[in-house]
Design a protein around this motif. Structure first.
Motif, mmCIF file in Angstrom:
data_model
loop_
_atom_site.group_PDB
_atom_site.id
_atom_site.type_symbol
_atom_site.label_atom_id
_atom_site.label_comp_id
_atom_site.label_asym_id
_atom_site.label_seq_id
_atom_site.Cartn_x
_atom_site.Cartn_y
_atom_site.Cartn_z
ATOM 1 N N ARG A 128 1.046 -29.445 50.110
ATOM 2 C CA ARG A 128 1.401 -28.298 49.274
ATOM 3 C C ARG A 128 0.136 -27.680 48.658
ATOM 4 O O ARG A 128 0.005 -26.456 48.580
ATOM 5 N N GLU A 129 -0.786 -28.543 48.263
ATOM 6 C CA GLU A 129 -2.034 -28.056 47.692
ATOM 7 C C GLU A 129 -2.909 -27.408 48.761
ATOM 8 O O GLU A 129 -3.549 -26.372 48.519
ATOM 9 N N MET A 130 -2.931 -27.969 49.950
ATOM 10 C CA MET A 130 -3.662 -27.356 51.053
ATOM 11 C C MET A 130 -3.066 -25.992 51.399
ATOM 12 O O MET A 130 -3.791 -25.034 51.682
ATOM 13 N N ARG A 131 -1.752 -25.890 51.334
ATOM 14 C CA ARG A 131 -1.078 -24.613 51.588
ATOM 15 C C ARG A 131 -1.458 -23.583 50.520
ATOM 16 O O ARG A 131 -1.676 -22.404 50.834
ATOM 17 N N ARG A 132 -1.540 -24.029 49.288
ATOM 18 C CA ARG A 132 -1.857 -23.108 48.187
ATOM 19 C C ARG A 132 -3.195 -22.412 48.398
ATOM 20 O O ARG A 132 -3.342 -21.213 48.127
ATOM 21 N N VAL A 133 -4.204 -23.161 48.868
ATOM 22 C CA VAL A 133 -5.544 -22.590 48.996
ATOM 23 C C VAL A 133 -5.760 -21.897 50.339
ATOM 24 O O VAL A 133 -6.859 -21.434 50.627
ATOM 25 N N LEU A 183 3.855 -36.070 60.233
ATOM 26 C CA LEU A 183 3.156 -34.874 59.776
ATOM 27 C C LEU A 183 4.071 -33.662 59.665
ATOM 28 O O LEU A 183 4.036 -32.923 58.678
ATOM 29 N N ALA A 184 4.885 -33.417 60.681
ATOM 30 C CA ALA A 184 5.762 -32.245 60.640
ATOM 31 C C ALA A 184 6.780 -32.366 59.511
ATOM 32 O O ALA A 184 7.051 -31.393 58.796
ATOM 33 N N GLY A 191 6.831 -27.023 52.225
ATOM 34 C CA GLY A 191 7.140 -25.597 52.216
ATOM 35 C C GLY A 191 6.732 -24.822 53.439
ATOM 36 O O GLY A 191 6.962 -23.612 53.520
ATOM 37 N N PHE A 192 6.135 -25.474 54.433
ATOM 38 C CA PHE A 192 5.763 -24.777 55.669
ATOM 39 C C PHE A 192 7.004 -24.592 56.555
ATOM 40 O O PHE A 192 7.872 -25.457 56.622
ATOM 41 N N THR A 193 7.061 -23.479 57.234
ATOM 42 C CA THR A 193 8.151 -23.230 58.187
ATOM 43 C C THR A 193 7.648 -22.925 59.593
ATOM 44 O O THR A 193 8.378 -23.113 60.565
ATOM 45 N N ASP A 194 6.398 -22.458 59.708
ATOM 46 C CA ASP A 194 5.821 -22.118 61.009
ATOM 47 C C ASP A 194 4.913 -23.264 61.438
ATOM 48 O O ASP A 194 3.748 -23.337 61.038
ATOM 49 N N LEU A 195 5.450 -24.179 62.238
ATOM 50 C CA LEU A 195 4.746 -25.409 62.594
ATOM 51 C C LEU A 195 4.578 -25.534 64.097
ATOM 52 O O LEU A 195 5.476 -25.191 64.859
ATOM 53 N N THR A 196 3.414 -26.044 64.510
ATOM 54 C CA THR A 196 3.187 -26.426 65.903
ATOM 55 C C THR A 196 2.725 -27.871 65.897
ATOM 56 O O THR A 196 1.601 -28.178 65.488
ATOM 57 N N ALA A 197 3.607 -28.768 66.328
ATOM 58 C CA ALA A 197 3.309 -30.197 66.310
ATOM 59 C C ALA A 197 2.931 -30.671 67.704
ATOM 60 O O ALA A 197 3.499 -30.227 68.701
ATOM 61 N N GLY A 198 1.970 -31.560 67.771
ATOM 62 C CA GLY A 198 1.542 -32.109 69.053
ATOM 63 C C GLY A 198 0.943 -33.483 68.862
ATOM 64 O O GLY A 198 1.152 -34.144 67.838
ATOM 65 N N SER A 199 0.189 -33.924 69.841
ATOM 66 C CA SER A 199 -0.441 -35.236 69.767
ATOM 67 C C SER A 199 -1.714 -35.244 70.598
ATOM 68 O O SER A 199 -1.915 -34.392 71.472
ATOM 69 N N HIS A 263 -2.556 -40.017 68.082
ATOM 70 C CA HIS A 263 -2.671 -39.229 66.860
ATOM 71 C C HIS A 263 -1.590 -38.144 66.843
ATOM 72 O O HIS A 263 -1.378 -37.459 67.850
ATOM 73 N N GLY A 264 -0.951 -37.959 65.705
ATOM 74 C CA GLY A 264 -0.165 -36.757 65.507
ATOM 75 C C GLY A 264 -1.096 -35.617 65.134
ATOM 76 O O GLY A 264 -2.090 -35.806 64.423
ATOM 77 N N GLU A 265 -0.807 -34.418 65.642
ATOM 78 C CA GLU A 265 -1.593 -33.213 65.334
ATOM 79 C C GLU A 265 -0.646 -32.127 64.908
ATOM 80 O O GLU A 265 0.426 -31.949 65.488
ATOM 81 N N LEU A 266 -1.044 -31.362 63.884
ATOM 82 C CA LEU A 266 -0.152 -30.328 63.371
ATOM 83 C C LEU A 266 -0.930 -29.101 62.932
ATOM 84 O O LEU A 266 -1.918 -29.199 62.208
ATOM 85 N N LEU A 267 -0.476 -27.930 63.389
ATOM 86 C CA LEU A 267 -0.932 -26.654 62.886
ATOM 87 C C LEU A 267 0.225 -26.056 62.093
ATOM 88 O O LEU A 267 1.320 -25.864 62.617
ATOM 89 N N ALA A 268 -0.010 -25.795 60.812
ATOM 90 C CA ALA A 268 1.011 -25.249 59.924
ATOM 91 C C ALA A 268 0.514 -23.917 59.381
ATOM 92 O O ALA A 268 -0.479 -23.863 58.657
#
Length: 270
Positions: A128-133, A183-184, A191-199, A263-268
């Motif tokens: 949430r803090e990462m999203r804020r900035v 991660l997802a 609060g993220f809704t646009d997610l791309t999850a991978g590994s 590894h889990g990988e996520l772009l949010a």
């Protein structure tokens, strides 16, 4: 067994930092490369010795600006020296807590954290803090190992003991060693809704890679914050840790030895 506050399970001993210094964007953040543009403002959270940081900065070009944070001033000094040695002068290194980042809303185009969320007290609050900035249209990129999904051959009992012990210590320290698969879910809760999850994976096979990985973990098993916690909390004796370290060395010496880290990988997107 005592109650413990959240602590960095690995610690910053030389055996740990040697492993972290090997990391680059290519082997640890390749999923982020398509999102990088010259001139972006990037925050690297939990930068450690700075090898990924400096690589990210180089990819953003001279117009890019990178801020790299960690909780250890000593490690940040090493990271700054590494960047300076490469002639990278677009990075500012600062002590900061991922739960309370000292930056304005929307200050960065990209916020990146590699192997961080598995160690924090509240990964949802951290995200949430990462999203804020992160600026609108920007992206938060996180990658974490999933210890329960690690696989190896031969199936030595000492490595089974190592994995069980590590997962217990990580949770004792307030972390989640099987973070990759979560991660997802954490990002949605943040609060993220646009997610791309991978590994992604690291694979250690062949004499050179196998020896490096096995010897690194043998040393970390006996001489690291993880080892100190194991003994202090009565989870293992020094003799038992030595036996596990010997197992790592036997695995490394086996020509059929193979080890994969998932590894889990996520772009949010913000």
């Amino acid at each position: 067994m005592t109650n413990r506050r959240t602590a960095y399970t690995h610690g910053h001993q030389e055996s740990v930092l040697r492993s972290h210094r090997s990391r680059t964007v290519a082997d640890s953040a390749a999923y982020l490369i398509p999102e990088l543009r010259p001139g972006q403002r990037l925050l690297d959270v939990g930068c450690g010795p700075g090898t990924i940081t400096a690589d990210l900065a180089a990819r953003l070009g001279p117009e890019g600006r990178v801020t790299a944070v960690d909780t250890s001033a000593e490690v940040l000094a090493e990271a700054a020296a590494h960047a300076a040695g490469l002639g990278v002068d677009t990075v500012v290194f600062e002590v900061a807590d991922i739960h309370r980042l000292p930056y304005a809303d929307g200050a960065f185009d990209v916020v990146h954290a590699h192997q961080v969320l598995q160690h924090v007290a509240d990964p949802v609050a951290a995200l949430r803090e990462m999203r804020r900035v992160t600026a609108p249209g920007g992206v938060v990129a996180v990658r974490d190992a999933d210890y329960a999904a690690m696989a190896w051959y031969p199936q030595l009992p000492e490595l089974d003991t190592w994995l069980s012990l590590y997962r217990r210590i990580a949770r004792l320290n307030g972390g989640e060693p099987d973070a990759g698969r979560r991660l997802a879910a954490w990002a949605r809760a943040a609060g993220f809704t646009d997610l791309t999850a991978g590994s992604g994976t690291w694979t250690f096979a062949g004499p050179e890679r196998r020896t490096w990985w096995g010897e690194t973990w043998a040393e970390r098993t006996e001489r690291s914050a993880t080892a100190a916690t194991a003994v202090a909390e009565g989870l293992a004796t020094a003799e038992e840790l030595a036996a596990v370290a010997d197992g790592w060395r036997r695995w490394a010496a086996d020509p059929d030895g193979w080890f994969a880290v998932l590894h889990g990988e996520l772009l949010a997107r913000r």
